[in-house]
Design a protein around this motif. Structure first.
Motif, PDB file in Angstrom:
ATOM      1  N   VAL A   3       0.822  -1.303  -0.204  1.00  0.00           N
ATOM      2  CA  VAL A   3       0.086   0.046   0.203  1.00  0.00           C
ATOM      3  C   VAL A   3       1.004   1.198  -0.013  1.00  0.00           C
ATOM      4  N   LYS A   4       1.924   1.477   0.908  1.00  0.00           N
ATOM      5  CA  LYS A   4       2.857   2.436   0.928  1.00  0.00           C
ATOM      6  C   LYS A   4       3.584   2.657  -0.489  1.00  0.00           C
ATOM      7  N   LYS A   5       4.000   1.578  -1.054  1.00  0.00           N
ATOM      8  CA  LYS A   5       4.638   1.772  -2.467  1.00  0.00           C
ATOM      9  C   LYS A   5       3.579   2.172  -3.405  1.00  0.00           C
ATOM     10  N   PHE A   6       2.387   1.618  -3.322  1.00  0.00           N
ATOM     11  CA  PHE A   6       1.307   2.117  -4.423  1.00  0.00           C
ATOM     12  C   PHE A   6       1.056   3.500  -4.244  1.00  0.00           C
ATOM     13  N   VAL A   7       0.892   4.090  -2.964  1.00  0.00           N
ATOM     14  CA  VAL A   7       0.607   5.307  -2.914  1.00  0.00           C
ATOM     15  C   VAL A   7       1.652   6.540  -2.854  1.00  0.00           C
ATOM     16  N   GLY A   8       3.061   5.855  -3.042  1.00  0.00           N
ATOM     17  CA  GLY A   8       4.224   6.674  -3.492  1.00  0.00           C
ATOM     18  C   GLY A   8       5.041   6.805  -2.104  1.00  0.00           C
ATOM     19  N   VAL A   9       4.959   6.194  -0.946  1.00  0.00           N
ATOM     20  CA  VAL A   9       5.734   6.269   0.152  1.00  0.00           C
ATOM     21  C   VAL A   9       7.061   5.367  -0.054  1.00  0.00           C
ATOM     22  N   THR A  10       8.075   6.018  -0.165  1.00  0.00           N
ATOM     23  CA  THR A  10       9.254   5.322  -0.728  1.00  0.00           C
ATOM     24  C   THR A  10      10.472   5.333   0.400  1.00  0.00           C
ATOM     25  N   GLY A  11      10.198   5.783   1.443  1.00  0.00           N
ATOM     26  CA  GLY A  11      11.123   5.795   2.654  1.00  0.00           C
ATOM     27  C   GLY A  11      12.281   6.740   2.307  1.00  0.00           C
ATOM     28  N   VAL A  12      12.103   7.527   1.327  1.00  0.00           N
ATOM     29  CA  VAL A  12      13.069   8.488   1.011  1.00  0.00           C
ATOM     30  C   VAL A  12      13.307   9.714   2.055  1.00  0.00           C
ATOM     31  N   LYS A  13      14.703  10.034   2.325  1.00  0.00           N
ATOM     32  CA  LYS A  13      14.872  11.172   3.389  1.00  0.00           C
ATOM     33  C   LYS A  13      15.889  12.067   2.891  1.00  0.00           C
ATOM     34  N   LEU A  14      15.636  13.273   3.056  1.00  0.00           N
ATOM     35  CA  LEU A  14      16.391  14.235   2.748  1.00  0.00           C
ATOM     36  C   LEU A  14      17.109  15.121   3.613  1.00  0.00           C
ATOM     37  N   ASP A  15      18.334  15.577   3.139  1.00  0.00           N
ATOM     38  CA  ASP A  15      19.170  16.813   4.049  1.00  0.00           C
ATOM     39  C   ASP A  15      19.938  17.499   3.331  1.00  0.00           C
ATOM     40  N   TYR A  16      20.125  18.773   3.626  1.00  0.00           N
ATOM     41  CA  TYR A  16      21.028  19.495   2.944  1.00  0.00           C
ATOM     42  C   TYR A  16      22.550  19.277   3.594  1.00  0.00           C
ATOM     43  N   THR A  17      23.184  18.975   2.695  1.00  0.00           N
ATOM     44  CA  THR A  17      24.633  18.791   2.881  1.00  0.00           C
ATOM     45  C   THR A  17      25.595  20.160   2.863  1.00  0.00           C
ATOM     46  N   TRP A  18      24.847  21.141   1.991  1.00  0.00           N
ATOM     47  CA  TRP A  18      25.594  22.593   1.952  1.00  0.00           C
ATOM     48  C   TRP A  18      24.265  23.459   1.355  1.00  0.00           C
ATOM     49  N   ILE A  19      24.150  24.377   2.082  1.00  0.00           N
ATOM     50  CA  ILE A  19      23.214  25.429   1.542  1.00  0.00           C
ATOM     51  C   ILE A  19      23.757  26.873   1.706  1.00  0.00           C
ATOM     52  N   GLU A  20      23.452  27.929   0.614  1.00  0.00           N
ATOM     53  CA  GLU A  20      24.120  29.147   0.899  1.00  0.00           C
ATOM     54  C   GLU A  20      23.085  30.013   2.045  1.00  0.00           C
ATOM     55  N   ASP A  21      23.871  30.189   3.117  1.00  0.00           N
ATOM     56  CA  ASP A  21      23.164  30.674   4.100  1.00  0.00           C
ATOM     57  C   ASP A  21      24.305  31.356   5.310  1.00  0.00           C
ATOM     58  N   PRO A  22      24.436  32.424   5.350  1.00  0.00           N
ATOM     59  CA  PRO A  22      23.648  33.718   4.874  1.00  0.00           C
ATOM     60  C   PRO A  22      23.614  33.740   3.430  1.00  0.00           C
ATOM     61  N   PHE A  23      22.727  34.445   2.824  1.00  0.00           N
ATOM     62  CA  PHE A  23      22.695  34.836   1.630  1.00  0.00           C
ATOM     63  C   PHE A  23      22.872  36.049   1.250  1.00  0.00           C
ATOM     64  N   PRO A  24      23.750  36.664   0.413  1.00  0.00           N
ATOM     65  CA  PRO A  24      23.803  38.256  -0.022  1.00  0.00           C
ATOM     66  C   PRO A  24      22.566  38.599  -0.753  1.00  0.00           C
ATOM     67  N   ILE A  81      21.290  31.471  -5.828  1.00  0.00           N
ATOM     68  CA  ILE A  81      21.454  30.878  -4.461  1.00  0.00           C
ATOM     69  C   ILE A  81      21.993  29.199  -4.896  1.00  0.00           C
ATOM     70  N   LYS A  82      22.803  28.722  -3.933  1.00  0.00           N
ATOM     71  CA  LYS A  82      23.106  27.447  -4.289  1.00  0.00           C
ATOM     72  C   LYS A  82      23.028  26.446  -3.274  1.00  0.00           C
ATOM     73  N   ALA A  83      22.493  25.214  -3.210  1.00  0.00           N
ATOM     74  CA  ALA A  83      22.620  24.396  -2.230  1.00  0.00           C
ATOM     75  C   ALA A  83      22.976  22.937  -2.966  1.00  0.00           C
ATOM     76  N   THR A  84      23.132  21.861  -1.931  1.00  0.00           N
ATOM     77  CA  THR A  84      23.186  20.567  -2.041  1.00  0.00           C
ATOM     78  C   THR A  84      22.328  19.833  -1.431  1.00  0.00           C
ATOM     79  N   ILE A  85      21.500  18.764  -1.953  1.00  0.00           N
ATOM     80  CA  ILE A  85      20.749  18.243  -1.142  1.00  0.00           C
ATOM     81  C   ILE A  85      21.032  16.582  -1.386  1.00  0.00           C
ATOM     82  N   ARG A  86      20.943  15.868   0.124  1.00  0.00           N
ATOM     83  CA  ARG A  86      21.410  14.511  -0.237  1.00  0.00           C
ATOM     84  C   ARG A  86      20.075  13.644  -0.021  1.00  0.00           C
ATOM     85  N   VAL A  87      19.931  12.667  -0.739  1.00  0.00           N
ATOM     86  CA  VAL A  87      18.776  11.875  -0.720  1.00  0.00           C
ATOM     87  C   VAL A  87      19.379  10.334  -0.253  1.00  0.00           C
ATOM     88  N   LYS A  88      18.513   9.986   0.542  1.00  0.00           N
ATOM     89  CA  LYS A  88      18.889   8.458   1.278  1.00  0.00           C
ATOM     90  C   LYS A  88      17.576   7.795   0.991  1.00  0.00           C
TER      91      LYS A  88
END
Length: 163
Positions: free
Chosen positions: A7-28, A34-41
């Motif tokens: 059911v979870k697979k059918f409705v699109g729940v895939t167990g994907v987790k995201l976090d930023y490994t880098w993000i331009e903060d503060p931003f001028p 603006i630049k960022a890098t996101i990691r997908v697990k």
């Protein structure tokens, strides 16, 4: 695979987790990109077919609720992605298969922004005026996962300090 996993697979729940490994903060304030890098697990095998990065401003609306202005957006798909080197050969970035328990990272480059021009309709001309008027800035990265069928693509929002 059990019934609830199906059911979870059918409705699109895939167990994907995201976090930023880098993000331009503060931003001028005057920077046009603006630049960022996101990691997908991935808990289970998934196929990444695109990404969208959005930089926006939010404030409390006078009549209640919230108002937002999109300052810039990058949308990358299988049709408009660059290429990369994987396993010694040159391939398009998307689609990108992530094995169960694996991870992959994606860069965002939201370009051609003019914050002063975009925020002029709120009367904002600089970062101090934004702070004084309760304007807050956010970056949102969204990952397009083929297995979700457009239902539950994972996203991650982070507040950004604009100086």
């Amino acid at each position: 695979m059990g019934f609830f996993d199906k059911v979870k697979k059918f409705v699109g729940v895939t167990g994907v987790k995201l976090d930023y490994t880098w993000i331009e903060d503060p931003f001028p304030f005057g920077d046009p990109m603006i630049k960022a890098t996101i990691r997908v697990k991935a808990e289970s095998e998934v196929t990444i077919v695109g990404k969208t990065g959005t930089f926006y401003a939010r404030r409390e609306a006078r009549e209640g609720g919230k108002e937002e202005i999109v300052l810039g957006r990058e949308n990358t798909t299988v049709d408009n992605c660059a290429s990369t080197r994987r396993n010694g050969e040159r391939v398009k970035v998307f689609p990108d298969k992530i094995e169960a328990g694996g991870e992959s990272s994606y860069g965002f480059f939201v370009k051609k922004m003019d914050l002063a021009k975009s925020l002029a309709k709120w009367g904002i001309r600089n970062p101090q005026m934004a702070r004084d008027n309760g304007v807050r800035f956010y970056f949102k990265g969204e990952i397009d996962v083929k297995e979700t069928g457009l239902l539950f693509d994972p996203s991650l929002e982070q507040e950004i300090i604009v100086k």
